[in-house]
Design a protein around this motif. Sequence first.
Motif, mmCIF file in Angstrom:
data_model
loop_
_atom_site.group_PDB
_atom_site.id
_atom_site.type_symbol
_atom_site.label_atom_id
_atom_site.label_comp_id
_atom_site.label_asym_id
_atom_site.label_seq_id
_atom_site.Cartn_x
_atom_site.Cartn_y
_atom_site.Cartn_z
ATOM 1 N N THR A 1 0.982 5.222 4.784
ATOM 2 C CA THR A 1 0.157 5.243 3.576
ATOM 3 C C THR A 1 -0.974 6.254 3.715
ATOM 4 O O THR A 1 -1.264 7.020 2.783
ATOM 5 N N ARG B 1 1.314 1.130 7.161
ATOM 6 C CA ARG B 1 -0.106 1.387 6.919
ATOM 7 C C ARG B 1 -0.437 2.813 7.330
ATOM 8 O O ARG B 1 -1.194 3.512 6.628
ATOM 9 N N ALA C 1 0.829 -1.209 0.000
ATOM 10 C CA ALA C 1 0.000 0.000 0.000
ATOM 11 C C ALA C 1 0.866 1.263 0.000
ATOM 12 O O ALA C 1 0.575 2.225 -0.728
ATOM 13 N N ALA D 1 -5.240 -0.650 0.127
ATOM 14 C CA ALA D 1 -4.628 -1.643 -0.757
ATOM 15 C C ALA D 1 -3.733 -2.591 0.039
ATOM 16 O O ALA D 1 -3.066 -2.190 0.993
#
Length: 372
Positions: free
Chosen positions: A122, A119, A61, A295
Motif C-alpha cells: 500500500t 501494508r 488499504a 486505512a
Amino acid sequence: MVIILVFLLIAFQLLTNGIFWRPLNITNLVLQNSHILILAAGMLLVVLLGHVDLSVGSVMAFVGAIAGVLMVNKGMSPWLAVPICLLIGAVIGAWQGFWVAYVGIPAFIVTLAGLLMFRGLTQVVLGGQSLAPFPVIFQKISTGYLPDIISGEHIHMLSMLIGAVLSIMLVLSQWKAREKRKKNLFDVESSSFFLLKSLFTVLVVMGVTYIFSSYSGYPIILILLGVLVFAYSFLTNKTIIGRQIYATGGNKKAAELSGIKTKRITFWVFVNMGMMAALAGLILAARLNAATPQAGTSMELDAMAAVYFGGASTSGGIGTVMGAIVGGLVMGVLNNGMSILGVGVDWQQAIKGLILLLAVVLDIYNKKKKIS
C-alpha cells in the motif's frame, strides 16, 4: 448479545440525554461501521473453519490504494474499477487460501505475512501520500441514500414503504417456520405469544425505519448490508456448502471421512474473505473520499471481535451471520456512545478489550457446561 445490544441502546440514550437515538446519529452509526459489518460477515466463515485472517485491514488499504490509482490518477470509470478491485481481492484470497488449504501452513502465519506484505505494498502504490478525491458516483456507495420517488414532505416515504414490506416478509417468514415445526410435530409457541412476537418485530422494523426516514431515508450501504446478510444467512443455513463449512470446522477429520473436500472448502472461504475485504476497503475509501496508507489499521481485530461477540467459537464450527452482525453493532454502539460521552480513545480500547475477553470466557464456560 441481543440483550446486551438492547441494554446499550437504552443506556446510551439515557446517558446522552436523548442524543444517541437522533436520526442523524443513528445514520452515522451505520455509515461509520458498515465496513466492519461487511468484514464480520466474511470473517465468520473463516472462524467457522477454526482459522483467523489477520490480513483483512491491510488488504482493505491495498485495494483502496488500487482504487485510488485507477479512479483518481487514471480517470477510470467506477463501473469498471470496482469489479477490478473486487477481482484483486479474490486473487489475494486465493493466494492466502492456497498456502493454508493445500500447503498446510497455519492461517495465523499466512495472514500475518499478508498483513505485513499488503501494508507495505500500500505504501509502495501510494508513495506514502493520500489520493483524492474520488468520483461523486463512487462516493455514493458509502454516503448516498435511496432517492425518494414517492414525495414526502417531512419523511422519506419510499423508505417507510420498504420498511412495511420488510415487516410483512419477516412476519410471514416466522409464520412459515412455525407451521413447518408444527407439521414435523415439534413444540411451538402459543398463538398469543407468536402474535406478540410478530407485533414486536413490526414495531422494531418500523421504528428503525422511521428514524432513518426522518433524516434522509435508508442509506445505500444499509441496503447492501441487508442483501449481504440475507445471502450469507442463506448460504450458511440452507445450502450444502454451508453445512460443509460447519462440519469442517466442527471436526475436520470426520468431515474428510464423510467425503467433504475440506481443502477446497478452506480455499474458497479465503477467496470469499479476500473479496469481502476488498469490498470493505472500497466502502471505507468512498466514505473517506480518499485512499490513505493507514486505512484499515486494526480492522482485522474489530472484525474478529465482532464475530466472537456474536457467539462464534474460537475452535470453529459454531456461529451465525446474525450473531456476527449483532456483535459488530455492539462494538459500533460502544464506540459511538462512548465518543458522545467524551470517553477517551484509550479507555474505549481498554473497555472493548475487556468485553472481548469476557465473550471468549463465556464461550469456554458454556462448552464446559455442555460437556459436564
